[in-house]
Design an enzyme around this catalytic site. Structure first.
Site, PDB file in Angstrom:
ATOM      1  N   ASN A 284       0.819  -1.193  -0.097  1.00  0.00           N
ATOM      2  CA  ASN A 284       0.091  -0.026   0.153  1.00  0.00           C
ATOM      3  C   ASN A 284       0.961   1.221  -0.036  1.00  0.00           C
ATOM      4  OD1 ASN A 284      -1.699   2.070   0.526  1.00  0.00           O
ATOM      5  ND2 ASN A 284      -3.053   0.943   1.781  1.00  0.00           N
ATOM      6  N   THR A 285       1.195   1.585  -1.230  1.00  0.00           N
ATOM      7  CA  THR A 285       2.194   2.830  -1.306  1.00  0.00           C
ATOM      8  C   THR A 285       1.643   4.097  -0.679  1.00  0.00           C
ATOM      9  OG1 THR A 285       1.250   3.137  -3.433  1.00  0.00           O
ATOM     10  CG2 THR A 285       3.354   1.724  -3.251  1.00  0.00           C
ATOM     11  N   CYS A 286       0.280   4.141  -0.746  1.00  0.00           N
ATOM     12  CA  CYS A 286      -0.391   5.511  -0.030  1.00  0.00           C
ATOM     13  C   CYS A 286       0.247   5.557   1.447  1.00  0.00           C
ATOM     14  CB  CYS A 286      -1.886   5.499   0.092  1.00  0.00           C
ATOM     15  SG  CYS A 286      -2.562   5.347  -1.735  1.00  0.00           S
ATOM     16  N   ILE A 287       0.513   4.659   2.319  1.00  0.00           N
ATOM     17  CA  ILE A 287       1.022   4.677   3.589  1.00  0.00           C
ATOM     18  C   ILE A 287       2.256   4.044   3.749  1.00  0.00           C
ATOM     19  CG2 ILE A 287      -1.462   4.844   4.437  1.00  0.00           C
ATOM     20  CD1 ILE A 287      -1.324   1.713   5.218  1.00  0.00           C
ATOM     21  N   ASN A 288       2.879   3.542   2.618  1.00  0.00           N
ATOM     22  CA  ASN A 288       4.301   3.163   2.600  1.00  0.00           C
ATOM     23  C   ASN A 288       4.288   1.809   3.619  1.00  0.00           C
ATOM     24  OD1 ASN A 288       5.144   5.155   1.087  1.00  0.00           O
ATOM     25  ND2 ASN A 288       5.726   6.298   2.915  1.00  0.00           N
TER      26      ASN A 288
END
Length: 211
Positions: free
Chosen positions: A169-173
């Site tokens: 989940n790259t939005c929250i790393n």
């Protein structure tokens, strides 16, 4: 070893034969006592333990104590024992990846050699792993926000089979790792995911196509 030798004596004759070569040591330790029966070995063991644990170190311990009295350090220790405990008393430390990493020195082959290239294959994947989890293959000048994190994928009650591939989940790393029973299976699935995911929109497609 002296204590073990005495404890393991099964007969009075064994006890006499064991202690005879130790007479000089026992005399210097103040543990030389007359032995009249096998049971006397227990008293002898107590004497040896008392010497090894207390009497032998009493002198250095007292000098250490006198040294701590300098500038009132001993009084501070007595007044705040818990604050000084980490400095003076050893306690077991939980092993972490960072701690184990700091214990080892990596000796690599000369730069430019084929051996060096093979040895650095693992480090070359670090940027790929970082990009998979955050979208960036290097650490930005201002760092990451939020801080990258790792979670683990467990089988949910409403899910037939747990995910074999990592999910990001790259939005929250956040990197979510699957749980495998063998390292080889984990490595193969990680390599497959890292080698076939080249953008934000590929993660879901990758998982569906793999199954």
């Amino acid at each position: 070893s002296h204590i073990i030798d005495v404890i393991e004596c099964k007969t009075f004759e064994d006890l006499l034969a064991t202690t005879q070569p130790l007479e000089e040591y026992l005399a210097n330790a103040g543990c030389l006592r007359p032995l009249r029966r096998l049971e006397d070995k227990n008293l002898l063991v107590d004497d040896i333990l008392m010497f090894q644990v207390l009497h032998r170190v009493r002198g250095p311990f007292e000098r250490f104590r006198d040294g701590l009295r300098t500038l009132g350090v001993l009084d501070k220790i007595k007044g705040h024992p818990e604050s000084f405990r980490p400095l003076l008393c050893w306690s077991p430390t939980m092993l972490t990846a960072d701690l184990v990493d700091s214990l080892f020195t990596i000796n690599l082959s000369p730069v430019g050699s084929n051996r060096r290239h093979a040895e650095e294959v693992g480090t070359q994947k670090l940027g790929t792993i970082l990009a998979f989890a955050t979208g960036a293959n290097t650490v930005p000048p201002i760092g990451f926000f939020p801080q990258p994190s790792i979670e683990f994928l467990h089988q949910e009650q409403d899910t037939a089979t747990p995910s074999k591939l990592p999910i990001a989940n790259t939005c929250i790393n956040c990197l979510k790792l699957p749980l495998h029973t063998s390292y080889r299976a984990f490595q193969e699935n990680m390599d497959f995911a890292l080698g076939n995911t080249h953008g934000f929109g590929m993660v879901k497609f990758l998982i569906v196509s793999h199954y």
